[in-house]
Design a protein around this motif. Structure first.
Motif, PDB file in Angstrom:
ATOM      1  N   MET A  14     -53.279  15.186  -4.791  1.00 47.96           N
ATOM      2  CA  MET A  14     -53.310  14.333  -5.974  1.00 47.96           C
ATOM      3  C   MET A  14     -54.480  13.357  -5.958  1.00 47.96           C
ATOM      4  N   TYR A  15     -54.888  12.938  -4.773  1.00 45.93           N
ATOM      5  CA  TYR A  15     -55.901  11.889  -4.674  1.00 45.93           C
ATOM      6  C   TYR A  15     -57.291  12.399  -4.306  1.00 45.93           C
ATOM      7  N   LYS A  16     -57.454  13.707  -4.114  1.00 46.12           N
ATOM      8  CA  LYS A  16     -58.733  14.242  -3.653  1.00 46.12           C
ATOM      9  C   LYS A  16     -59.890  13.882  -4.587  1.00 46.12           C
ATOM     10  N   GLN A  17     -59.716  14.146  -5.864  1.00 45.42           N
ATOM     11  CA  GLN A  17     -60.798  13.878  -6.821  1.00 45.42           C
ATOM     12  C   GLN A  17     -61.091  12.386  -6.914  1.00 45.42           C
ATOM     13  N   PHE A  18     -60.030  11.579  -6.856  1.00 43.23           N
ATOM     14  CA  PHE A  18     -60.169  10.131  -6.960  1.00 43.23           C
ATOM     15  C   PHE A  18     -61.081   9.591  -5.855  1.00 43.23           C
ATOM     16  N   PHE A  19     -60.917  10.095  -4.644  1.00 46.53           N
ATOM     17  CA  PHE A  19     -61.704   9.618  -3.508  1.00 46.53           C
ATOM     18  C   PHE A  19     -62.934  10.489  -3.226  1.00 46.53           C
ATOM     19  N   GLY A  20     -63.159  11.511  -4.046  1.00 49.69           N
ATOM     20  CA  GLY A  20     -64.316  12.382  -3.857  1.00 49.69           C
ATOM     21  C   GLY A  20     -64.201  13.266  -2.623  1.00 49.69           C
ATOM     22  N   LEU A  21     -62.988  13.685  -2.315  1.00 47.23           N
ATOM     23  CA  LEU A  21     -62.750  14.516  -1.139  1.00 47.23           C
ATOM     24  C   LEU A  21     -62.819  15.993  -1.506  1.00 47.23           C
ATOM     25  N   ALA A  22     -63.366  16.794  -0.596  1.00 46.43           N
ATOM     26  CA  ALA A  22     -63.442  18.238  -0.832  1.00 46.43           C
ATOM     27  C   ALA A  22     -62.122  18.913  -0.496  1.00 46.43           C
ATOM     28  N   GLU A  23     -61.385  18.333   0.441  1.00 46.96           N
ATOM     29  CA  GLU A  23     -60.086  18.885   0.827  1.00 46.96           C
ATOM     30  C   GLU A  23     -59.218  17.782   1.414  1.00 46.96           C
ATOM     31  N   GLU A  24     -57.974  18.138   1.660  1.00 41.27           N
ATOM     32  CA  GLU A  24     -57.024  17.152   2.175  1.00 41.27           C
ATOM     33  C   GLU A  24     -57.380  16.784   3.617  1.00 41.27           C
ATOM     34  N   PRO A  25     -57.632  15.499   3.898  1.00 43.96           N
ATOM     35  CA  PRO A  25     -58.088  15.126   5.241  1.00 43.96           C
ATOM     36  C   PRO A  25     -56.973  14.958   6.272  1.00 43.96           C
ATOM     37  N   PHE A  26     -55.749  14.753   5.812  1.00 45.50           N
ATOM     38  CA  PHE A  26     -54.691  14.418   6.758  1.00 45.50           C
ATOM     39  C   PHE A  26     -53.485  15.343   6.642  1.00 45.50           C
ATOM     40  N   GLY A  27     -53.785  16.640   6.543  1.00 42.80           N
ATOM     41  CA  GLY A  27     -52.712  17.626   6.535  1.00 42.80           C
ATOM     42  C   GLY A  27     -52.051  17.708   7.899  1.00 42.80           C
ATOM     43  N   VAL A  28     -50.834  18.231   7.932  1.00 41.85           N
ATOM     44  CA  VAL A  28     -50.109  18.297   9.207  1.00 41.85           C
ATOM     45  C   VAL A  28     -50.150  19.690   9.829  1.00 41.85           C
ATOM     46  N   THR A  29     -50.828  20.637   9.182  1.00 44.00           N
ATOM     47  CA  THR A  29     -50.982  21.959   9.786  1.00 44.00           C
ATOM     48  C   THR A  29     -52.074  21.903  10.857  1.00 44.00           C
ATOM     49  N   PRO A  30     -51.943  22.691  11.927  1.00 43.06           N
ATOM     50  CA  PRO A  30     -52.900  22.635  13.047  1.00 43.06           C
ATOM     51  C   PRO A  30     -54.213  23.345  12.736  1.00 43.06           C
ATOM     52  N   ASP A  31     -55.071  22.705  11.952  1.00 47.21           N
ATOM     53  CA  ASP A  31     -56.360  23.292  11.568  1.00 47.21           C
ATOM     54  C   ASP A  31     -57.416  22.893  12.597  1.00 47.21           C
ATOM     55  N   PRO A  32     -57.931  23.855  13.384  1.00 43.47           N
ATOM     56  CA  PRO A  32     -58.908  23.523  14.431  1.00 43.47           C
ATOM     57  C   PRO A  32     -60.194  22.905  13.909  1.00 43.47           C
ATOM     58  N   LYS A  33     -60.477  23.121  12.628  1.00 41.54           N
ATOM     59  CA  LYS A  33     -61.694  22.544  12.046  1.00 41.54           C
ATOM     60  C   LYS A  33     -61.662  21.017  12.112  1.00 41.54           C
ATOM     61  N   PHE A  34     -60.462  20.457  12.064  1.00 40.92           N
ATOM     62  CA  PHE A  34     -60.323  19.004  12.055  1.00 40.92           C
ATOM     63  C   PHE A  34     -60.125  18.407  13.450  1.00 40.92           C
ATOM     64  N   LEU A  35     -60.169  19.245  14.477  1.00 39.01           N
ATOM     65  CA  LEU A  35     -59.902  18.749  15.824  1.00 39.01           C
ATOM     66  C   LEU A  35     -60.891  17.661  16.219  1.00 39.01           C
ATOM     67  N   TYR A  36     -60.357  16.514  16.609  1.00 41.03           N
ATOM     68  CA  TYR A  36     -61.189  15.451  17.171  1.00 41.03           C
ATOM     69  C   TYR A  36     -61.118  15.573  18.688  1.00 41.03           C
ATOM     70  N   MET A  37     -62.250  15.815  19.300  1.00 40.03           N
ATOM     71  CA  MET A  37     -62.304  16.071  20.733  1.00 40.03           C
ATOM     72  C   MET A  37     -62.409  14.749  21.492  1.00 40.03           C
ATOM     73  N   SER A  38     -61.253  14.103  21.648  1.00 43.50           N
ATOM     74  CA  SER A  38     -61.219  12.886  22.456  1.00 43.50           C
ATOM     75  C   SER A  38     -61.425  13.263  23.921  1.00 43.50           C
ATOM     76  N   LYS A  39     -61.597  12.270  24.774  1.00 43.69           N
ATOM     77  CA  LYS A  39     -61.758  12.546  26.211  1.00 43.69           C
ATOM     78  C   LYS A  39     -60.533  13.281  26.744  1.00 43.69           C
ATOM     79  N   LYS A  40     -59.361  12.906  26.225  1.00 44.53           N
ATOM     80  CA  LYS A  40     -58.125  13.558  26.669  1.00 44.53           C
ATOM     81  C   LYS A  40     -58.126  15.031  26.261  1.00 44.53           C
ATOM     82  N   HIS A  41     -58.577  15.298  25.031  1.00 43.84           N
ATOM     83  CA  HIS A  41     -58.613  16.678  24.553  1.00 43.84           C
ATOM     84  C   HIS A  41     -59.678  17.489  25.305  1.00 43.84           C
ATOM     85  N   GLU A  42     -60.792  16.850  25.603  1.00 55.13           N
ATOM     86  CA  GLU A  42     -61.832  17.521  26.390  1.00 55.13           C
ATOM     87  C   GLU A  42     -61.292  17.921  27.764  1.00 55.13           C
ATOM     88  N   ASP A  43     -60.567  17.007  28.394  1.00 60.44           N
ATOM     89  CA  ASP A  43     -59.998  17.287  29.715  1.00 60.44           C
ATOM     90  C   ASP A  43     -58.990  18.430  29.635  1.00 60.44           C
TER      91      ASP A  43
END
Length: 260
Positions: free
Chosen positions: A1-30
């Motif tokens: 609902m808010y994508k166009q309002f904020f100029g987003l190309a896609e939903e940034p905070f979905g709950v499905t495990p999309d590897p494209k959005f993976l943030y590689m923290s130090k913990k995740h790197e380890d």
């Protein structure tokens, strides 16, 4: 609902495990380094644990996407099945054709495939997600799968992925032999505040919303609410964007985060 309002190309905070959005923290790197070492080193058993929503499945999917062409993979996401059904799922993922219907037929077909993989200097990995849901019988069966080996190498690398209770289950007297075979263990900890700040902005950037920003004071509230669990961070951020959109506010405020 808010994508166009904020100029987003896609939903940034979905709950499905999309590897494209993976943030590689130090913990995740380890965690990723432990998984890769287990596979490349032929260690047999690896166990990855973490709280619900900590990002285990996303990490695993990222691993599979970047595992290399010389590694064959099978991933079981519903382990609440019998040993025979597990074997059939593994063979299906590996592309193994087996005309027989018995457990021995399926095991022999898998063993022949793994030996062929070995002769080509390739590897095979089995990943079982939500492993804490497996029966004691099936967990013990995975130990038997690790018996598929040559004189020097394990033919199948097995990664058990699950919630913290998996560690207690594996440590039980009934699974003592399996417990002794798990060479590499890693527990994925929640994100700290600094990582949470980077994580939120990382997901916004990937979604094309580089102009959208959360105030640091607001992210502190989200960190307190979520305990650093990525899935809960996503839920809080999604609700915040929705509330900001409904109130017509392009700039996200501390108060909007608090209300969300």
């Amino acid at each position: 609902m808010y994508k166009q309002f904020f100029g987003l190309a896609e939903e940034p905070f979905g709950v499905t495990p999309d590897p494209k959005f993976l943030y590689m923290s130090k913990k995740h790197e380890d965690a990723l380094a432990h998984l890769r070492f287990g596979i490349s080193g032929g260690k047999g058993f690896v166990m990855l644990t973490g709280e619900i929503g900590s990002g285990k499945t996303t990490l695993i999917r990222y691993l599979l996407d970047n595992i290399g062409r010389d590694v064959h993979s099978s991933m079981i996401i519903n382990p609440m099945v019998s040993p025979l059904e597990i074997l059939k799922l593994i063979n299906h993922d590996f592309g193994v054709v087996c005309s027989g219907t018995t457990e021995k037929d399926q095991m022999d077909a898998l063993n022949n495939f793994l030996l062929d993989v070995f002769t080509k200097d390739e590897k095979a990995v089995l990943i079982i997600d939500e492993a804490q849901e497996m029966s004691i019988e099936c967990l013990e069966f995975t130990r038997l799968l690790s018996n598929l080996e040559t004189d020097t190498k394990k033919l199948l690398q097995i990664i058990l992925v699950g919630q913290p209770e998996l560690k207690k289950i594996i440590a039980s007297e009934q699974l003592r032999q399996l417990d002794q075979r798990i060479v590499i263990r890693y527990h994925l900890e929640p994100l700290d505040l600094n990582d949470t700040i980077i994580y939120v902005n990382h997901r916004l950037r990937i979604a094309g919303g580089g102009m959208v920003t959360f105030p640091v004071s607001g992210i502190k509230l989200i960190q307190k609410f979520s305990g650093g669990i990525p899935r809960l961070i996503n839920l809080a951020c999604d609700r915040t964007l929705l509330r900001s959109y409904s109130e017509g506010e392009m700039k996200i405020s501390h108060n909007t985060v608090k209300k969300a």
